[in-house]
Design an enzyme around this catalytic site. Sequence first.
Site, PDB file in Angstrom:
ATOM      1  N   HIS A 251       0.845  -1.200   0.000  1.00  0.00           N
ATOM      2  CA  HIS A 251       0.000   0.000   0.000  1.00  0.00           C
ATOM      3  C   HIS A 251       0.874   1.242   0.000  1.00  0.00           C
ATOM      4  CE1 HIS A 251      -3.072   2.934   1.250  1.00  0.00           C
ATOM      5  NE2 HIS A 251      -3.925   2.074   0.730  1.00  0.00           N
ATOM      6  N   GLU A 309      -7.876  -4.551  -0.782  1.00  0.00           N
ATOM      7  CA  GLU A 309      -8.454  -5.094  -2.011  1.00  0.00           C
ATOM      8  C   GLU A 309      -8.596  -6.616  -1.963  1.00  0.00           C
ATOM      9  OE1 GLU A 309      -9.677  -3.037  -3.832  1.00  0.00           O
ATOM     10  OE2 GLU A 309      -8.528  -1.195  -3.704  1.00  0.00           O
TER      11      GLU A 309
HETATM   12  N1  ACO Z   1       4.170  -7.289  -5.116  1.00  0.00           N
HETATM   13  C1  ACO Z   1       5.504  -7.283  -5.345  1.00  0.00           C
HETATM   14  N2  ACO Z   1       6.318  -6.262  -5.054  1.00  0.00           N
HETATM   15  C2  ACO Z   1       5.750  -5.204  -4.488  1.00  0.00           C
HETATM   16  C3  ACO Z   1       4.381  -5.142  -4.196  1.00  0.00           C
HETATM   17  C4  ACO Z   1       3.573  -6.256  -4.518  1.00  0.00           C
HETATM   18  N3  ACO Z   1       2.275  -6.271  -4.286  1.00  0.00           N
HETATM   19  N4  ACO Z   1       4.107  -3.950  -3.636  1.00  0.00           N
HETATM   20  C5  ACO Z   1       5.265  -3.269  -3.580  1.00  0.00           C
HETATM   21  N5  ACO Z   1       6.254  -4.032  -4.097  1.00  0.00           N
HETATM   22  C6  ACO Z   1       7.655  -3.654  -4.234  1.00  0.00           C
HETATM   23  C7  ACO Z   1       7.765  -2.468  -5.175  1.00  0.00           C
HETATM   24  O1  ACO Z   1       7.919  -2.925  -6.506  1.00  0.00           O
HETATM   25  C8  ACO Z   1       8.991  -1.768  -4.668  1.00  0.00           C
HETATM   26  O2  ACO Z   1      10.112  -2.417  -5.200  1.00  0.00           O
HETATM   27  P1  ACO Z   1      11.404  -1.567  -5.699  1.00  0.00           P
HETATM   28  O3  ACO Z   1      11.889  -0.883  -4.469  1.00  0.00           O
HETATM   29  O4  ACO Z   1      12.321  -2.628  -6.236  1.00  0.00           O
HETATM   30  O5  ACO Z   1      10.885  -0.628  -6.738  1.00  0.00           O
HETATM   31  C9  ACO Z   1       8.959  -2.037  -3.166  1.00  0.00           C
HETATM   32  O6  ACO Z   1       8.123  -3.200  -2.975  1.00  0.00           O
HETATM   33  C10 ACO Z   1       8.380  -0.920  -2.349  1.00  0.00           C
HETATM   34  O7  ACO Z   1       7.168  -0.518  -2.935  1.00  0.00           O
HETATM   35  P2  ACO Z   1       6.263   0.591  -2.226  1.00  0.00           P
HETATM   36  O8  ACO Z   1       6.949   1.899  -2.279  1.00  0.00           O
HETATM   37  O9  ACO Z   1       5.839   0.070  -0.922  1.00  0.00           O
HETATM   38  O10 ACO Z   1       4.978   0.546  -3.125  1.00  0.00           O
HETATM   39  P3  ACO Z   1       4.300   1.739  -3.905  1.00  0.00           P
HETATM   40  O11 ACO Z   1       3.900   2.799  -2.954  1.00  0.00           O
HETATM   41  O12 ACO Z   1       5.126   2.097  -5.077  1.00  0.00           O
HETATM   42  O13 ACO Z   1       3.014   0.993  -4.456  1.00  0.00           O
HETATM   43  C11 ACO Z   1       1.045  -0.261  -4.472  1.00  0.00           C
HETATM   44  C12 ACO Z   1       1.935   0.689  -3.653  1.00  0.00           C
HETATM   45  C13 ACO Z   1       0.723   0.380  -5.824  1.00  0.00           C
HETATM   46  C14 ACO Z   1      -0.258  -0.531  -3.741  1.00  0.00           C
HETATM   47  C15 ACO Z   1       1.823  -1.590  -4.655  1.00  0.00           C
HETATM   48  O14 ACO Z   1       2.064  -2.159  -3.399  1.00  0.00           O
HETATM   49  C16 ACO Z   1       1.130  -2.540  -5.595  1.00  0.00           C
HETATM   50  O15 ACO Z   1       1.245  -2.412  -6.809  1.00  0.00           O
HETATM   51  N6  ACO Z   1       0.373  -3.555  -5.051  1.00  0.00           N
HETATM   52  C17 ACO Z   1      -0.336  -4.472  -5.867  1.00  0.00           C
HETATM   53  C18 ACO Z   1      -1.599  -3.871  -6.465  1.00  0.00           C
HETATM   54  C19 ACO Z   1      -2.687  -3.660  -5.436  1.00  0.00           C
HETATM   55  O16 ACO Z   1      -2.954  -4.499  -4.584  1.00  0.00           O
HETATM   56  N7  ACO Z   1      -3.337  -2.477  -5.512  1.00  0.00           N
HETATM   57  C20 ACO Z   1      -4.387  -2.069  -4.591  1.00  0.00           C
HETATM   58  C21 ACO Z   1      -3.822  -1.214  -3.499  1.00  0.00           C
HETATM   59  S1  ACO Z   1      -5.002  -0.833  -2.259  1.00  0.00           S
HETATM   60  C22 ACO Z   1      -5.654   0.642  -2.711  1.00  0.00           C
HETATM   61  O17 ACO Z   1      -5.086   1.329  -3.507  1.00  0.00           O
HETATM   62  C23 ACO Z   1      -6.943   1.093  -2.115  1.00  0.00           C
END
Ligand code: ACO
Length: 376
Positions: A251, A309
């Site tokens: 998130h 979600e």
């Molecule tokens: N699966 C794998 N890797 C992940 C995931 C995941 N679900 N979430 C974050 N990461 C990774 C990112 O790729 C990032 O890697 P990097 O440093 O090599 O680039 C690292 O973990 C840190 O990421 P964050 O900064 O915590 O995540 P960000 O804020 O960019 O994104 C998001 C948040 C979009 C929700 C992301 O976690 C994601 O894409 N999740 C999957 C989709 C999803 O479930 N969306 C619904 C969210 S709930 C809502 O919006 C109401």
Amino acid sequence: MEPIRPGLEGVVVAETALSDVDGTNGRLTIAGYPVEELAPNASFEQTAFLLWKGRLPDEAEARNLQARLAARRHLAPLTLELIAHAARADRPVIDSVRMAIATLPTTEDDFEDALTVTATIPTAIAAHHRIAQGDDPISPREDLGHVANYLAMLQGRLPSEEETRALETYLNTVVDHGLNASTFAARVIASTGSDLVSCLVGAVGALKGPLHGGAPGPALDMVREIADVERAEAHMKALLSRGERLMGFGHRVYRTRDPRADVLAAAAERLYASGVDRSLYDLATGVEASALRLLEAHKPGRNLRTNVEFYTALLLDGLGLPTSLFTPTFAMARAIGWAAHVVEQRRNNRVIRPQSRYVGERGLSIVPKAVGTLPS
Ligand code: ACO
């Protein structure tokens, strides 16, 4: 030069008494109540009253709100006609929600307008859904609560108490969430002095985007694709090694568990315990355990946890809602928060008008067209 803040990240532009998202500690407070306390215990009408009036209603006030909503459930013929066109053209259901709200009359009274929009959304969703399936819409019933009536209009039968409670818990959980994109959109429109109906039309437009309201479908798709818990680890390892994300985890704001996921997990557990086919639920909880292990190894210390979600998808699926209804049902809840934010914005209003930095060209000239050279 002022630094540019893309996405306004970290910029605080309003005070609110509606909800507090504490991403560091994984806490969500809704008008004073921890989400774990409010969501499973309040009716939808009680939560609406809380956000609109700043306190929970007494019994008479809750009954009165329910009756006032019930009296506004019927769609005008023109609204229904628009919805029928959209449904037959296979448009997304959220488009019908947007169009239905846009047809509503506006008054000078935000509370009246909020009631009308709130009452209209479920009828619009159910009408679109049934027409798209080749069925006739089911007329709303005035003797049912907001949530039971929604399920009855969708499914053509009275929902059980457990089903109503489960959906009510979901709607209460997502009713408001700080200054998310759609809420901000509603406040921007409110800041110009526009009417509440217009504010909510704009908010629906923002919610429709896949980066905001359109995510629970993919979480369910991943679980279904895995199909067998034995395959979960290998499947998700392959996704991660291809640089893909596991849907339903992580998130932007919560740097620990998303408290809404826990509330919905408990609600889903109660729903599935009441006799709903739990094969998908059991598969999903197995997938979740595996995903959490893999994500810890993938990003050690980042604390990537289950988000709202994942359990939204399981809960709504358990209630028999197809994924096409997930975002519209989310809108049904968030409309309460949007309306409350519109009213809050008006109390201490300043037109929301940030600035941009011009990076285009300057000083270009244009050769005027000769006058009097019209073709004869
Ligand atoms: N699966 C794998 N890797 C992940 C995931 C995941 N679900 N979430 C974050 N990461 C990774 C990112 O790729 C990032 O890697 P990097 O440093 O090599 O680039 C690292 O973990 C840190 O990421 P964050 O900064 O915590 O995540 P960000 O804020 O960019 O994104 C998001 C948040 C979009 C929700 C992301 O976690 C994601 O894409 N999740 C999957 C989709 C999803 O479930 N969306 C619904 C969210 S709930 C809502 O919006 C109401």
